[in-house]
Motif scaffolding. Structure first.
Motif, PDB file in Angstrom:
ATOM      1  N   LEU A  39       0.999  -1.162  -0.035  1.00 10.43           N
ATOM      2  CA  LEU A  39       0.068   0.012   0.038  1.00 10.43           C
ATOM      3  C   LEU A  39       0.738   1.290  -0.012  1.00 10.43           C
ATOM      4  N   SER A  40       2.081   1.034   0.649  1.00 10.85           N
ATOM      5  CA  SER A  40       3.035   2.441   0.655  1.00 10.85           C
ATOM      6  C   SER A  40       3.431   2.629  -0.644  1.00 10.85           C
ATOM      7  N   LEU A  41       3.626   1.728  -1.443  1.00  8.49           N
ATOM      8  CA  LEU A  41       4.309   1.562  -2.768  1.00  8.49           C
ATOM      9  C   LEU A  41       3.547   2.288  -3.750  1.00  8.49           C
ATOM     10  N   ALA A  42       1.869   1.854  -3.241  1.00  8.53           N
ATOM     11  CA  ALA A  42       1.208   2.171  -4.315  1.00  8.53           C
ATOM     12  C   ALA A  42       0.659   3.534  -4.282  1.00  8.53           C
ATOM     13  N   GLY A  43       1.176   4.484  -3.316  1.00  6.06           N
ATOM     14  CA  GLY A  43       0.906   5.828  -3.169  1.00  6.06           C
ATOM     15  C   GLY A  43      -0.150   6.343  -2.392  1.00  6.06           C
ATOM     16  N   ASP A  44      -0.987   7.248  -2.434  1.00  8.41           N
ATOM     17  CA  ASP A  44      -1.818   7.963  -1.468  1.00  8.41           C
ATOM     18  C   ASP A  44      -3.033   6.925  -1.344  1.00  8.41           C
ATOM     19  N   ARG A  45      -4.000   7.288  -0.511  1.00 11.28           N
ATOM     20  CA  ARG A  45      -4.957   6.445  -0.309  1.00 11.28           C
ATOM     21  C   ARG A  45      -5.435   5.655  -1.483  1.00 11.28           C
ATOM     22  N   PRO A  46      -5.553   4.295  -1.446  1.00  9.90           N
ATOM     23  CA  PRO A  46      -5.794   3.474  -2.901  1.00  9.90           C
ATOM     24  C   PRO A  46      -7.531   3.586  -2.772  1.00  9.90           C
ATOM     25  N   THR A  47      -7.751   3.774  -4.327  1.00  7.63           N
ATOM     26  CA  THR A  47      -9.120   3.215  -4.558  1.00  7.63           C
ATOM     27  C   THR A  47      -9.604   1.966  -4.393  1.00  7.63           C
ATOM     28  N   ALA A  48     -10.804   1.606  -4.635  1.00  8.69           N
ATOM     29  CA  ALA A  48     -11.459   0.177  -4.612  1.00  8.69           C
ATOM     30  C   ALA A  48     -10.556  -0.486  -5.567  1.00  8.69           C
ATOM     31  N   ASP A  49     -10.566  -0.334  -6.759  1.00 12.88           N
ATOM     32  CA  ASP A  49     -10.020  -1.055  -7.757  1.00 12.88           C
ATOM     33  C   ASP A  49      -8.300  -1.192  -7.399  1.00 12.88           C
ATOM     34  N   VAL A  50      -7.851  -0.229  -7.110  1.00 13.82           N
ATOM     35  CA  VAL A  50      -6.386  -0.575  -6.685  1.00 13.82           C
ATOM     36  C   VAL A  50      -6.110  -1.450  -5.765  1.00 13.82           C
ATOM     37  N   THR A  51      -6.774  -1.482  -4.507  1.00 10.47           N
ATOM     38  CA  THR A  51      -6.786  -2.148  -3.332  1.00 10.47           C
ATOM     39  C   THR A  51      -7.383  -3.548  -3.833  1.00 10.47           C
ATOM     40  N   LEU A  52      -8.412  -3.804  -4.744  1.00 17.80           N
ATOM     41  CA  LEU A  52      -8.646  -5.222  -5.322  1.00 17.80           C
ATOM     42  C   LEU A  52      -7.442  -5.716  -6.002  1.00 17.80           C
ATOM     43  N   GLY A  53      -7.045  -4.964  -7.049  1.00 18.52           N
ATOM     44  CA  GLY A  53      -5.850  -5.439  -7.737  1.00 18.52           C
ATOM     45  C   GLY A  53      -4.458  -5.824  -7.010  1.00 18.52           C
ATOM     46  N   LEU A  54      -4.344  -5.002  -6.028  1.00 18.85           N
ATOM     47  CA  LEU A  54      -3.103  -5.289  -5.266  1.00 18.85           C
ATOM     48  C   LEU A  54      -3.484  -6.803  -4.442  1.00 18.85           C
ATOM     49  N   LEU A  55      -4.610  -6.805  -3.939  1.00 15.37           N
ATOM     50  CA  LEU A  55      -4.876  -8.368  -3.317  1.00 15.37           C
ATOM     51  C   LEU A  55      -4.891  -9.373  -4.102  1.00 15.37           C
ATOM     52  N   SER A  56      -5.308  -9.143  -5.584  1.00 10.97           N
ATOM     53  CA  SER A  56      -5.429 -10.241  -6.449  1.00 10.97           C
ATOM     54  C   SER A  56      -4.054 -10.655  -6.793  1.00 10.97           C
ATOM     55  N   LEU A  57      -3.136  -9.586  -7.098  1.00 12.25           N
ATOM     56  CA  LEU A  57      -1.704  -9.828  -7.114  1.00 12.25           C
ATOM     57  C   LEU A  57      -0.927 -10.742  -6.114  1.00 12.25           C
ATOM     58  N   ILE A  58      -1.530 -10.428  -4.831  1.00  9.23           N
ATOM     59  CA  ILE A  58      -0.744 -11.055  -3.778  1.00  9.23           C
ATOM     60  C   ILE A  58      -1.300 -12.629  -3.684  1.00  9.23           C
ATOM     61  N   LEU A  59      -2.551 -12.832  -4.073  1.00 11.73           N
ATOM     62  CA  LEU A  59      -3.182 -14.024  -3.852  1.00 11.73           C
ATOM     63  C   LEU A  59      -2.917 -14.881  -5.034  1.00 11.73           C
ATOM     64  N   TRP A  60      -2.597 -14.376  -6.394  1.00 10.23           N
ATOM     65  CA  TRP A  60      -2.116 -15.197  -7.321  1.00 10.23           C
ATOM     66  C   TRP A  60      -0.625 -15.484  -7.349  1.00 10.23           C
ATOM     67  N   THR A  61       0.106 -14.588  -6.414  1.00 13.34           N
ATOM     68  CA  THR A  61       1.502 -14.858  -6.353  1.00 13.34           C
ATOM     69  C   THR A  61       1.845 -16.237  -5.487  1.00 13.34           C
ATOM     70  N   LEU A  62       1.049 -16.229  -4.503  1.00 13.80           N
ATOM     71  CA  LEU A  62       0.903 -17.285  -3.457  1.00 13.80           C
ATOM     72  C   LEU A  62       0.471 -18.815  -4.526  1.00 13.80           C
ATOM     73  N   ILE A  63      -0.303 -18.449  -5.200  1.00  8.67           N
ATOM     74  CA  ILE A  63      -0.637 -19.600  -6.004  1.00  8.67           C
ATOM     75  C   ILE A  63       0.293 -20.057  -6.819  1.00  8.67           C
ATOM     76  N   ILE A  64       0.720 -19.100  -7.582  1.00  5.92           N
ATOM     77  CA  ILE A  64       1.683 -19.610  -8.807  1.00  5.92           C
ATOM     78  C   ILE A  64       3.149 -19.974  -8.210  1.00  5.92           C
ATOM     79  N   VAL A  65       3.782 -19.030  -7.149  1.00 12.52           N
ATOM     80  CA  VAL A  65       4.831 -19.297  -6.994  1.00 12.52           C
ATOM     81  C   VAL A  65       5.025 -20.296  -5.874  1.00 12.52           C
ATOM     82  N   THR A  66       4.046 -20.211  -4.830  1.00 19.26           N
ATOM     83  CA  THR A  66       4.133 -21.277  -3.734  1.00 19.26           C
ATOM     84  C   THR A  66       3.602 -22.718  -4.395  1.00 19.26           C
ATOM     85  N   SER A  67       2.004 -22.660  -4.583  1.00 21.88           N
ATOM     86  CA  SER A  67       1.577 -23.793  -4.706  1.00 21.88           C
ATOM     87  C   SER A  67       2.116 -24.507  -5.944  1.00 21.88           C
ATOM     88  N   LEU A  68       2.098 -23.687  -6.974  1.00 23.61           N
ATOM     89  CA  LEU A  68       2.291 -24.453  -8.274  1.00 23.61           C
ATOM     90  C   LEU A  68       3.793 -24.747  -8.619  1.00 23.61           C
TER      91      LEU A  68
END
Length: 623
Positions: A39-68
């Motif tokens: 969130l600090s790297l994303a800048g000021d107060r994030p919008t809903a789309d930004v927050t959901l985009g960041l969460l999606s990146l985290i979740l899929w990073t866990l799936i691709i890198v760790t699980s797969l």
């Protein structure tokens, strides 16, 4: 000749619980700082789309890198049950013949793990303690000193061993994952719409519209998988099935729930200036959660330290580090060891980083670059393994490994931006470790080459002994040597100086194989090259402890006339000097190798030879 170590006999669920405390500490405590950093790297107060985009990146990073990548693919590519980049390097680097590029890749990847290993305890403990400032802002100035005290205490207890403490690691981490999962669920209940972030399009849309700044956020996203390499490296301790069970049933769901819960309260309007993780917790439970988080980060740090000890032993036995004193702290497990030199150096670097950076936010800037490069190197080695071990086609291997390479390369490039904000620290540490490894191996190779230059055939040596009237005294002389043929130089020097030779001669060369374990039946080979003169070769895996007296008992059982009651061991005490012909090592490498040779653990300790039966013979080796 080779065999897989017997699988642990405990029930699968018990092993999975134990793995929680050893394997998942690092990745399990990443929610303390990952989303806050992103969130600090994303800048000021994030919008809903930004927050959901960041969460999606985290979740899929866990799936691709760790699980797969790690749980599904890498853990199926093992070196006789052992995992990790050094074990993979040993498997591939000597599969057909020496392959310097693969060996260099694996060694630098291992060196990088040391670099980030010094940061993990610092950022984890600081992140946990910073939760106190939300409950009582007056303690802010005490967070850094408290972190330093905890870290020093953690390293100080290492010589005592961690067997007893280790039994509690699994249940504590199980409680931790239960707590963060419930906290995340509480956050999701408050804003269920956050679950749409499981759609990868949210993350891809953020990357597509975020510009260069959006891409650099990946450097923060990567923090959610910085402990994934441990799943692979610790596979030999528990086996693949318990680790997969613990990841799939407990760790992964808890992490997903917690990250989603943190994002949910951001969407709900929670402040993002401080630690989002602790915003999930009801105020009355904040102090207990800080205590639990601190315990979890101490366990994560302990796992990093134990991993550094294990990796050091592997590197020593493979011939890439000088001999260091290794203490077995428990008879219960081979992995319970202590390496003093590594412990105190790691403590100095970790405490120095903690004081130098001061806050977890600052350390996050230095964190991740080394691990992302290690993961990139692991993907390269996995491609070779898919081709040579699994026998996949070039197209299939390239498609799968190429996908991993693209993902790892993206994270590495995003992390490169951290170099000038502190990312240079783990890289410099890794370069230092790699320089030591490279210099030591070159020095050992040069010593072996120097010894082989003046070898004398056995029959000629024995003829010279007889012609000179050298007396043959009772008993057995065991000569430990690097040479694999002819008369070992140490035997010749012994005769020249002592003017006598034992009646029974046993020449032994100890070799470390690029596999973790060697079956007893294939450990020792020997031949009688002359009457009462045996030459033997002992093979050990890189996870085993050489034991020379035990080898002699095995040789006696195989028919060798070794007098076990009257054995004298002859070992060369080498003094390295510079070659005069200009064909030796560069001056700096020669001096560094000579210093490591002088200060390394004595070979009698390393090979478990009884010191009261040892005769040392000094010799100069020109390299």
């Amino acid at each position: 000749m080779l065999h897989r170590r017997a699988a642990p006999s405990s029930p699968l669920a018990v092993l999975g619980l134990s793995a929680l405390g050893i394997v998942f500490g690092d990745i399990g405590t990443s929610p303390l700082y990952t989303l806050k950093t992103v969130l600090s790297l994303a800048g000021d107060r994030p919008t809903a789309d930004v927050t959901l985009g960041l969460l999606s990146l985290i979740l899929w990073t866990l799936i691709i890198v760790t699980s797969l990548k790690y749980v599904t693919v890498a853990m199926r590519v093992d070196n006789d049950g052992e995992g990790g980049i050094l074990a993979l390097m040993a498997l591939l680097g000597n599969k057909r013949h020496k392959r310097p590029a693969i060996i260099a890749l694996g060694l630098f990847g291992a060196a990088l793990i040391y670099g980030d290993g010094a940061i993990t305890p610092a950022i984890s403990v600081l992140s946990a303690l910073e939760g106190l400032t939300m409950a009582t802002p007056a303690v802010t100035s005490y967070v850094l000193p408290a972190a330093v005290v905890i870290l020093i205490g953690l390293f100080a207890i290492q010589p005592l061993g961690t067997a007893a403490i280790g039994r509690a690691f699994g249940p504590i981490m199980a409680l931790w994952f239960l707590a963060i999962g419930l906290l995340g669920l509480w956050g999701i209940v408050r804003h269920p719409g956050v679950l749409v972030a499981i759609d990868p399009l949210y993350g891809l849309r953020y990357l597509a519209t975020g510009g260069p700044g959006g891409f650099l956020v990946l450097g923060g996203v990567f923090l959610c998988v910085t402990g994934a390499e441990a799943l692979y490296a610790d596979m030999g301790h528990f086996g693949a099935r318990p680790i997969r069970l613990a990841w799939s049933a407990i760790v992964f769901p808890s992490l997903v729930l917690n990250y989603a819960g943190q994002a949910a309260i951001v969407l709900e309007g929670a402040p993002i200036e401080d630690n989002i993780f602790y915003r999930l917790c009801p105020a009355p439970l904040l102090i207990p959660l800080v205590v639990l988080a601190t315990l979890a980060t101490i366990i994560a740090s302990q796992s990093i330290i134990t991993g550094a000890f294990s990796m050091t032993r592997q590197a020593i036995l493979l011939g890439w580090l000088p001999r260091l004193r290794i203490t077995q702290t428990s008879a219960e497990g081979y992995g319970q060891i202590y390496v003093g030199a590594v412990n105190w150096l790691l403590m100095a670097v970790t405490v120095g980083l903690t004081i130098g950076f001061g806050k977890s936010d600052n350390l996050a800037a230095a964190y991740g670059i080394a691990v992302s490069l290690t993961m990139l190197m692991t993907s390269v080695l996995l491609f070779i393994a898919l081709r040579e071990i699994w026998r996949w086609s070039l197209l299939a291997s390239g498609a799968l490994a190429g996908f991993f390479l693209v993902v790892d390369a993206a994270f590495f490039v995003a992390n490169v931006a951290k170099v000038f904000d502190g990312g240079y620290v783990p890289l410099l540490l890794a370069l230092l470790v790699y320089g030591v490894m490279f210099t030591w191996h070159r020095g050992v190779t040069a010593v072996s080459a120097s010894l082989h230059e003046a070898l004398v055939p056995v029959d000629r040596f024995l003829a010279e002994v007889e012609a000179a009237g050298v007396p043959r005294v009772p008993g057995t002389a065991v000569f430990l040597t690097r040479t694999s043929c002819d008369t070992p130089p140490i035997m010749r020097w012994h005769v020249q100086r002592n003017r006598a030779l034992h009646r029974r001669l046993f020449v032994l060369t100890v070799q470390t194989q690029p596999v973790p374990w060697v079956q007893d039946g294939g450990r020792l080979t020997m031949e009688e090259v002359a009457p009462q003169f045996w030459r033997a070769s002992a093979r050990y895996g890189f996870m085993e402890r050489p034991d020379i007296p035990a080898l002699l008992r095995q040789a006696h059982a195989l028919g060798c006339g070794v007098d076990l009651d009257d054995v004298t061991y002859y070992i060369g005490h080498e003094t390295v000097v510079r070659r005069e012909d200009g064909r030796g090592l560069p001056g700096l490498q020669e001096r560094l190798f000579a210093a490591m040779e002088r200060n390394g653990t004595h070979v009698t300790d390393f090979l478990h030879v009884p010191p009261e039966s040892v005769v040392e013979i000094g010799r100069q080796i020109a390299i």
